[in-house]
Design a protein around this motif. Structure first.
Motif, mmCIF file in Angstrom:
data_model
loop_
_atom_site.group_PDB
_atom_site.id
_atom_site.type_symbol
_atom_site.label_atom_id
_atom_site.label_comp_id
_atom_site.label_asym_id
_atom_site.label_seq_id
_atom_site.Cartn_x
_atom_site.Cartn_y
_atom_site.Cartn_z
ATOM 1 N N UNK A 35 0.749 -1.263 -0.044
ATOM 2 C CA UNK A 35 -0.044 0.108 -0.083
ATOM 3 C C UNK A 35 0.839 1.296 -0.039
ATOM 4 N N UNK A 36 2.031 1.094 0.395
ATOM 5 C CA UNK A 36 2.855 2.465 0.660
ATOM 6 C C UNK A 36 1.932 3.361 1.396
ATOM 7 N N UNK A 37 1.384 2.854 2.481
ATOM 8 C CA UNK A 37 0.569 3.849 3.285
ATOM 9 C C UNK A 37 0.556 3.475 4.736
ATOM 10 N N UNK A 38 1.125 4.243 5.634
ATOM 11 C CA UNK A 38 1.168 3.962 6.980
ATOM 12 C C UNK A 38 -0.258 3.771 7.570
ATOM 13 N N UNK A 39 -1.042 4.939 7.078
ATOM 14 C CA UNK A 39 -2.453 5.090 7.499
ATOM 15 C C UNK A 39 -3.162 3.760 7.283
ATOM 16 N N UNK A 40 -3.093 3.104 6.169
ATOM 17 C CA UNK A 40 -3.694 1.683 5.799
ATOM 18 C C UNK A 40 -3.294 0.608 6.690
ATOM 19 N N UNK A 58 2.009 6.957 16.327
ATOM 20 C CA UNK A 58 3.080 6.546 15.525
ATOM 21 C C UNK A 58 3.021 6.712 14.142
ATOM 22 N N UNK A 59 1.726 6.558 13.658
ATOM 23 C CA UNK A 59 1.530 6.684 12.056
ATOM 24 C C UNK A 59 2.162 8.113 11.662
ATOM 25 N N UNK A 92 11.840 5.615 8.871
ATOM 26 C CA UNK A 92 11.899 5.419 7.372
ATOM 27 C C UNK A 92 12.160 6.789 6.693
ATOM 28 N N UNK A 93 11.435 7.703 6.970
ATOM 29 C CA UNK A 93 11.535 9.143 6.712
ATOM 30 C C UNK A 93 12.797 9.981 7.058
ATOM 31 N N UNK A 94 13.044 9.474 8.317
ATOM 32 C CA UNK A 94 14.121 9.949 9.008
ATOM 33 C C UNK A 94 15.512 9.577 7.959
ATOM 34 N N UNK A 129 10.605 3.052 2.645
ATOM 35 C CA UNK A 129 10.344 3.750 4.011
ATOM 36 C C UNK A 129 8.988 3.629 4.826
ATOM 37 N N UNK A 130 8.025 3.185 3.877
ATOM 38 C CA UNK A 130 6.674 2.871 4.502
ATOM 39 C C UNK A 130 6.735 1.569 5.338
#
Length: 416
Positions: free
Chosen positions: A265-270, A296-297, A303-305, A382-383
């Motif tokens: 999904x490349x989505x932390x929210x999902x 945390x989401x 990964x973004x850091x 990263x996700x």
């Protein structure tokens, strides 16, 4: 037969994602034909994110307040988020000193071919602060673009419910009941995950393949190497600290579905629902899992850091300022933490992060487009780190809040 029965869904999920990935490689951009199927599946999940976050966080905070745990847990969450993000930044920075992603590339031609013209919408520091933590109207909370303000609202609502005592008990019962119903709805939707995630991943692979090969392959390979080190190595160390060897077995036993969901999904929210469920299976109390994972989401993005570290090194190297890399370690790591952990919480904060990097290090804002390409090609790994790192943090927070003996007991029950 029992193994096949227990892992049937996971095997189907792996099969769907593998077929989707292979289709994306073979058909390239032609794989976008299946994008609507993947979008329908993700939209069903996204539609539940806002009510899930509100009810789960509110009920968790209410339950913790009633047991006088909320202050201790929040302090532990902040400590764990900061410590793990700092470690991720240091690891990424250290590796960039030994492996330069631009080595062997004609930097002049590279810049001419990749610098993007972008529309600049710069925000002041006060606007960034306000947009990060608040919205101006209640209805703006009802969107996944404003998850952090929603979480803050949910925390206040949960505390107010707990402080209301007996008068607030019907509300507390309602919050717990609706949380269970929404999680059940999410389980029902997840039955379609092998097909939905497979189609979405096929489109993602087909779309990103050309960008990865177009001058950014070395950056992508460096990030993949760092991802493996953090995901398998550093995370295992964290889990050993949280629950010992039996906790480690329990962790990896339950991490496949959350990991595959993050990749597809490349989505932390999902990934919020599957991460909460996985954390609970590992023995994390519901009130901790339902607080750490949503918070945390937005606020915990290892990964973004790491991506921000690579972007900064990328710019300094391509403009011949390699000497600044070794002499400005604390500044580079500090900016990366700011971009990854704070700016990532702002709606459409990605471009804000790129502009912030350019501004702090004195580069033209037009280079934000180039950094955005890097963000795009490393988005999947990263996700994976952003999302699964929240599960790790829930274990660490449990260890700090509940104690070593408790974690060992739960880990034993899960493995047995």
């Amino acid at each position: 037969m029992n193994i096949l029965k227990n892992y049937a869904f996971t095997l189907c999920l792996i099969g769907g994602i593998l077929i989707g990935g292979i289709s994306g490689v073979i058909f390239g951009e032609g794989a976008t034909i299946v994008k609507p199927v993947g979008d329908v599946f993700l939209n069903l999940i996204f539609a539940l994110i806002v009510p899930l976050v509100f009810f789960s966080v509110s009920s968790a905070i209410c339950n913790m307040k009633q047991s006088n745990m909320v202050g201790k847990v929040i302090r532990n969450i902040i400590f764990v988020f900061m410590a793990t993000a700092l470690i991720a930044a240091v690891v990424a920075y250290t590796f960039t000193l030994f492996y330069n992603p631009l080595e062997g590339i004609d930097k002049t031609d590279f810049l001419l071919n990749t610098v993007q013209q972008v529309q600049i919408n710069q925000l002041s520091s006060s606007e960034i602060f306000v947009n990060t933590f608040t919205v101006s109207d209640f209805t703006q909370l009802l969107t996944k673009a404003n998850l952090l303000p929603l979480i803050i609202f949910s925390i206040l609502f949960g505390m107010a419910t707990a402080f209301s005592g007996e008068k607030g008990k019907p509300v507390a019962d309602f919050l717990n009941a609706v949380t269970n119903v929404i999680l059940k709805m999410m389980n029902m939707i997840m039955y379609a995950a092998p097909i939905g995630l497979g189609c979405y991943f096929a489109n993602t692979v087909g779309r990103l393949g050309e960008q990865i090969l177009n001058g950014y392959l070395h950056v992508f390979l460096l990030y993949l190497m760092l991802t493996c080190i953090i995901f398998f190595g550093i995370n295992s160390i964290y889990v050993l600290l949280a629950g010992g060897k039996k906790g480690l077995v329990s962790f990896w036993k339950n991490m496949l579905t959350p990991s595959l969901t993050a990749i597809a999904t490349s989505s932390s929210a999902a990934c919020i629902p599957v991460n909460i469920e996985a954390s609970k299976r590992m023995g994390v109390p519901a009130n901790i899992a339902e607080t750490v994972i949503p918070l945390g989401t937005n606020m915990h993005k290892d990964g973004s850091v790491m991506s921000a570290i690579i972007k900064i090194i990328f710019l300094l190297t391509i403009f011949g300022q390699e000497s600044m890399v070794s002499s400005n370690m604390f500044m580079i790591i500090g900016v990366a933490l700011l971009v990854g952990a704070v700016v990532g919480a702002i709606p459409s904060g990605g471009m804000t992060g790129e502009l912030l990097i350019c501004s702090i290090f004195g580069f033209s804002p037009e280079l934000a487009g180039t950094l955005l390409i890097i963000a795009t090609i490393v988005d999947i790994p990263a996700t994976l780190l952003n999302s699964t790192g929240n599960v790790v943090c829930s274990l660490l927070v449990t260890r700090l809040s509940e104690g070593k003996d408790w974690v060992k007991q739960i880990a034993t029950e899960n493995v047995d």
